[in-house]
Design a protein around this motif. Structure first.
Motif, mmCIF file in Angstrom:
data_model
loop_
_atom_site.group_PDB
_atom_site.id
_atom_site.type_symbol
_atom_site.label_atom_id
_atom_site.label_comp_id
_atom_site.label_asym_id
_atom_site.label_seq_id
_atom_site.Cartn_x
_atom_site.Cartn_y
_atom_site.Cartn_z
ATOM 1 N N ALA A 77 4.841 -38.784 26.795
ATOM 2 C CA ALA A 77 4.345 -39.644 25.719
ATOM 3 C C ALA A 77 4.048 -38.871 24.446
ATOM 4 C CB ALA A 77 3.095 -40.390 26.185
ATOM 5 N N VAL A 78 3.495 -37.662 24.569
ATOM 6 C CA VAL A 78 3.022 -36.981 23.360
ATOM 7 C C VAL A 78 3.830 -35.746 22.964
ATOM 8 C CG1 VAL A 78 0.680 -37.793 23.767
ATOM 9 C CG2 VAL A 78 1.318 -35.515 24.564
ATOM 10 N N ALA A 79 4.618 -35.185 23.910
ATOM 11 C CA ALA A 79 5.256 -33.893 23.629
ATOM 12 C C ALA A 79 6.774 -33.908 23.658
ATOM 13 C CB ALA A 79 4.748 -32.839 24.621
ATOM 14 N N MET A 80 7.404 -34.973 24.119
ATOM 15 C CA MET A 80 8.850 -34.928 24.336
ATOM 16 C C MET A 80 9.638 -34.707 23.046
ATOM 17 S SD MET A 80 11.338 -37.334 26.640
ATOM 18 C CE MET A 80 11.568 -38.693 25.521
ATOM 19 N N GLU A 81 9.282 -35.401 21.990
ATOM 20 C CA GLU A 81 10.026 -35.226 20.742
ATOM 21 C C GLU A 81 9.863 -33.814 20.193
ATOM 22 O OE1 GLU A 81 12.277 -37.303 19.698
ATOM 23 O OE2 GLU A 81 11.712 -38.481 21.463
ATOM 24 N N ASP A 82 8.672 -33.247 20.349
ATOM 25 C CA ASP A 82 8.438 -31.866 19.921
ATOM 26 C C ASP A 82 9.332 -30.906 20.698
ATOM 27 O OD1 ASP A 82 6.442 -29.751 18.635
ATOM 28 O OD2 ASP A 82 6.667 -29.216 20.747
ATOM 29 N N ILE A 83 9.431 -31.101 22.008
ATOM 30 C CA ILE A 83 10.253 -30.218 22.842
ATOM 31 C C ILE A 83 11.731 -30.399 22.511
ATOM 32 C CG2 ILE A 83 10.924 -29.656 25.208
ATOM 33 C CD1 ILE A 83 8.069 -28.764 24.362
ATOM 34 N N ARG A 84 12.163 -31.615 22.277
ATOM 35 C CA ARG A 84 13.563 -31.850 21.896
ATOM 36 C C ARG A 84 13.931 -31.094 20.621
ATOM 37 N NH1 ARG A 84 14.232 -38.337 23.231
ATOM 38 N NH2 ARG A 84 15.101 -38.057 25.328
ATOM 39 N N TYR A 85 12.987 -30.987 19.715
ATOM 40 C CA TYR A 85 13.223 -30.282 18.458
ATOM 41 C C TYR A 85 13.314 -28.774 18.685
ATOM 42 C CZ TYR A 85 12.403 -28.598 13.693
ATOM 43 O OH TYR A 85 12.497 -27.956 12.492
ATOM 44 N N ARG A 86 12.622 -28.275 19.725
ATOM 45 C CA ARG A 86 12.502 -26.837 19.930
ATOM 46 C C ARG A 86 13.601 -26.227 20.803
ATOM 47 N NH1 ARG A 86 7.399 -24.573 19.127
ATOM 48 N NH2 ARG A 86 7.569 -23.288 20.987
ATOM 49 N N VAL A 87 14.305 -27.029 21.591
ATOM 50 C CA VAL A 87 15.312 -26.480 22.515
ATOM 51 C C VAL A 87 16.682 -27.083 22.225
ATOM 52 C CG1 VAL A 87 13.581 -26.096 24.317
ATOM 53 C CG2 VAL A 87 14.891 -28.232 24.311
ATOM 54 N N ASN A 88 17.717 -26.435 22.725
ATOM 55 C CA ASN A 88 19.086 -26.912 22.466
ATOM 56 C C ASN A 88 19.766 -27.422 23.728
ATOM 57 O OD1 ASN A 88 19.473 -24.527 23.784
ATOM 58 N ND2 ASN A 88 20.716 -23.549 22.195
ATOM 59 N N VAL A 89 18.945 -27.899 24.678
ATOM 60 C CA VAL A 89 19.481 -28.551 25.876
ATOM 61 C C VAL A 89 18.891 -29.956 25.945
ATOM 62 C CG1 VAL A 89 19.804 -26.384 27.141
ATOM 63 C CG2 VAL A 89 17.625 -27.632 27.348
ATOM 64 N N PRO A 90 19.516 -30.875 26.689
ATOM 65 C CA PRO A 90 18.961 -32.228 26.805
ATOM 66 C C PRO A 90 17.557 -32.214 27.396
ATOM 67 C CG PRO A 90 21.212 -32.153 27.638
ATOM 68 C CD PRO A 90 20.801 -30.733 27.410
ATOM 69 N N VAL A 91 16.697 -33.085 26.880
ATOM 70 C CA VAL A 91 15.332 -33.237 27.386
ATOM 71 C C VAL A 91 15.164 -34.688 27.838
ATOM 72 C CG1 VAL A 91 12.866 -33.083 26.859
ATOM 73 C CG2 VAL A 91 14.474 -31.466 25.804
ATOM 74 N N VAL A 92 14.771 -34.866 29.086
ATOM 75 C CA VAL A 92 14.623 -36.191 29.681
ATOM 76 C C VAL A 92 13.157 -36.432 30.019
ATOM 77 C CG1 VAL A 92 15.256 -37.661 31.649
ATOM 78 C CG2 VAL A 92 16.953 -36.126 30.636
ATOM 79 N N GLY A 93 12.650 -37.625 29.712
ATOM 80 C CA GLY A 93 11.298 -38.008 30.082
ATOM 81 C C GLY A 93 11.318 -39.078 31.159
ATOM 82 N N VAL A 94 10.126 -39.568 31.538
ATOM 83 C CA VAL A 94 10.039 -40.536 32.632
ATOM 84 C C VAL A 94 9.601 -41.933 32.188
ATOM 85 C CG1 VAL A 94 9.692 -38.867 34.498
ATOM 86 C CG2 VAL A 94 7.728 -39.617 33.155
ATOM 87 N N ILE A 95 9.274 -42.107 30.907
ATOM 88 C CA ILE A 95 8.747 -43.402 30.461
ATOM 89 C C ILE A 95 9.853 -44.435 30.273
ATOM 90 C CG2 ILE A 95 7.613 -44.590 28.543
ATOM 91 C CD1 ILE A 95 5.710 -42.206 28.354
ATOM 92 N N ASN A 96 10.884 -44.123 29.540
ATOM 93 C CA ASN A 96 11.968 -45.095 29.331
ATOM 94 C C ASN A 96 12.631 -45.527 30.632
ATOM 95 O OD1 ASN A 96 11.650 -45.389 26.558
ATOM 96 N ND2 ASN A 96 13.012 -43.691 26.081
ATOM 97 N N PRO A 97 12.927 -44.608 31.563
ATOM 98 C CA PRO A 97 13.503 -45.052 32.842
ATOM 99 C C PRO A 97 12.593 -46.010 33.601
ATOM 100 C CG PRO A 97 13.849 -42.701 32.561
ATOM 101 C CD PRO A 97 12.921 -43.130 31.458
ATOM 102 N N GLY A 98 11.283 -45.746 33.600
ATOM 103 C CA GLY A 98 10.352 -46.641 34.290
ATOM 104 C C GLY A 98 10.283 -48.009 33.643
ATOM 105 N N ALA A 99 10.271 -48.028 32.313
ATOM 106 C CA ALA A 99 10.240 -49.306 31.588
ATOM 107 C C ALA A 99 11.503 -50.109 31.859
ATOM 108 C CB ALA A 99 10.072 -49.043 30.093
ATOM 109 N N ARG A 100 12.636 -49.435 31.862
ATOM 110 C CA ARG A 100 13.912 -50.114 32.107
ATOM 111 C C ARG A 100 13.947 -50.739 33.507
ATOM 112 N NH1 ARG A 100 16.902 -46.044 30.818
ATOM 113 N NH2 ARG A 100 17.424 -45.358 32.907
ATOM 114 N N ALA A 101 13.421 -50.013 34.486
ATOM 115 C CA ALA A 101 13.398 -50.537 35.854
ATOM 116 C C ALA A 101 12.508 -51.771 35.947
ATOM 117 C CB ALA A 101 12.917 -49.456 36.823
ATOM 118 N N ALA A 102 11.365 -51.755 35.267
ATOM 119 C CA ALA A 102 10.435 -52.885 35.317
ATOM 120 C C ALA A 102 11.034 -54.130 34.672
ATOM 121 C CB ALA A 102 9.121 -52.512 34.631
ATOM 122 N N VAL A 103 11.670 -53.962 33.518
ATOM 123 C CA VAL A 103 12.283 -55.100 32.830
ATOM 124 C C VAL A 103 13.382 -55.716 33.697
ATOM 125 C CG1 VAL A 103 13.709 -55.758 30.849
ATOM 126 C CG2 VAL A 103 11.702 -54.315 30.520
ATOM 127 N N GLY A 104 14.058 -54.877 34.453
ATOM 128 C CA GLY A 104 15.112 -55.373 35.335
ATOM 129 C C GLY A 104 14.593 -56.103 36.561
#
Length: 270
Positions: A77-104
Motif C-alpha cells: 500500500a505505501v511502498a510499492m511505487e517507491d520500489i518500482r522507481y528504484r529497481v529495474n525488475v518487475p515489482v508485484v504487490g498483493v492488493i490488486n490481485p486480491g481486489a480482482r478476486a473479490a470482484v469476481g
C-alpha cells in the motif's frame, strides 16, 4: 531465466504467497525475506515502512532476482511505487490481485476487507475495488491483534478463536458475501476467521491471484525457468531463526520437504 523470484514480507505472512508460487511454478527459485525482527508493519508510519522495505530490497537485489514480490499488504500500500522507481525488475504487490478476486466472486456487491492498521488507513483496497467496479460497497476493519498471533505460531487455540471472533463481530453483515484477507498473515487464521464469519462468506486470499500475476509477467517477459528441476530456495529472516523455520516448515508442508532450502539470518533489521 534461472534467476530467483524475490518475495519479502514483514514476517511469516508472505509464506502464504510462497506456498502458492511453489504450487503453480514448481521450477522457479524463491528468495524469501521475512522481517520477523521488526514485525508488525501495520502500526508503523508510512515513512518507516518505506524505509524498511527499501532496506530489504537493497539487500535482496544483490542476488539479482528477476522479480520482486511485496507479499505484505502494508508495504504494498505505501511502498510499492517507491520500489518500482528504484529497481529495474518487475515489482508485484498483493492488493490488486486480491481486489480482482473479490470482484469476481461477490454476488451482492458488498465486500469486507480486514487488514493491518496501515493497510486499512491507506484506503488501498477501497481504491482498487472501486477502480474495478463502481458498484462495490466496501466495509473495512483493522485487526491489529492478528499478526502477533501468527508470528507466535498460535493459529487455532481457543484464545485465538476468541480474539478473532471479537475483532470481527462488528463486520457481520447479512449482505456481505466476500471477505478479503488483506494481510498475508491472515490465511494462517482462515479456519478461525471462517468460523467467526460463517460459511456463507467467501474468504479471499490474494496468494493464488498473485501467483497468477507472477506467472503472467514471467511469460510475457520470456523469463520462465527453462530447467525442469527442483531449485534450491533461500529463506532469510531478521529475527528468531528457529521460530521462523518451524512456522515455515509447518505451513509449506510437503512442498518444502521435497525441495532443498537454505536458511539464513542476514545482518539486517536486528
Amino acid at each position: 531465466m534461472q534467476q530467483a523470484i524475490a518475495v519479502l514480507d514483514s514476517g511469516v505472512g508472505g509464506l502464504t504467497v510462497v506456498k502458492e508460487v511453489m504450487r503453480q511454478l514448481p521450477f522457479e527459485k524463491i528468495l524469501y525475506f521475512g522481517d520477523t525482527a521488526r514485525t508488525p508493519y501495520g502500526p508503523r508510519d508510512a515513512e518507516e515502512v518505506i524505509s524498511f522495505t527499501r532496506e530489504i530490497v537493497d539487500y535482496l537485489i544483490q542476488y539479482q532476482p528477476k522479480m520482486i514480490v511485496i507479499a505484505c499488504n502494508t508495504a504494498t500500500a505505501v511502498a510499492m511505487e517507491d520500489i518500482r522507481y528504484r529497481v529495474n525488475v518487475p515489482v508485484v504487490g498483493v492488493i490488486n490481485p486480491g481486489a480482482r478476486a473479490a470482484v469476481g466472486r461477490t454476488k451482492t456487491g458488498v465486500v469486507g476487507v480486514i487488514g493491518t492498521e496501515g493497510t486499512i488507513k491507506s484506503g488501498a483496497y477501497d481504491t482498487a475495488l472501486k477502480r474495478l467496479s463502481s458498484r462495490i460497497e466496501v466495509v473495512s476493519r483493522a485487526c491489529p491483534s492478528f499478526v502477533p498471533l501468527v508470528e507466535d505460531g498460535n493459529f487455532r487455540s481457543i484464545e485465538t478463536f476468541r480474539t478473532v471472533s471479537e475483532a470481527l463481530s462488528p463486520l457481520r453483515d447479512p449482505t456481505m458475501d466476500c471477505l478479503i484477507l488483506g494481510c498475508t498473515h491472515y490465511p494462517f487464521l482462515a479456519d478461525c476467521i471462517s468460523e467467526a464469519m460463517g460459511s456463507e462468506v467467501v474468504l479471499i486470499n490474494s496468494a493464488e491471484e498473485t501467483a497468477r500475476d507472477i506467472s503472467t509477467i514471467l511469460q510475457e517477459n520470456n523469463e520462465m525457468s527453462d530447467v525442469e528441476e527442483v531449485p534450491v530456495h533461500q529463506f532469510f529472516c531478521s529475527g528468531d531463526p528457529r521460530k521462523f523455520q518451524d512456522i515455515a516448515q509447518a505451513w509449506l508442508g510437503e512442498q518444502i520437504r521435497l525441495t532443498p532450502v537454505v536458511w539464513q539470518v542476514p545482518h539486517i533489521g536486528a
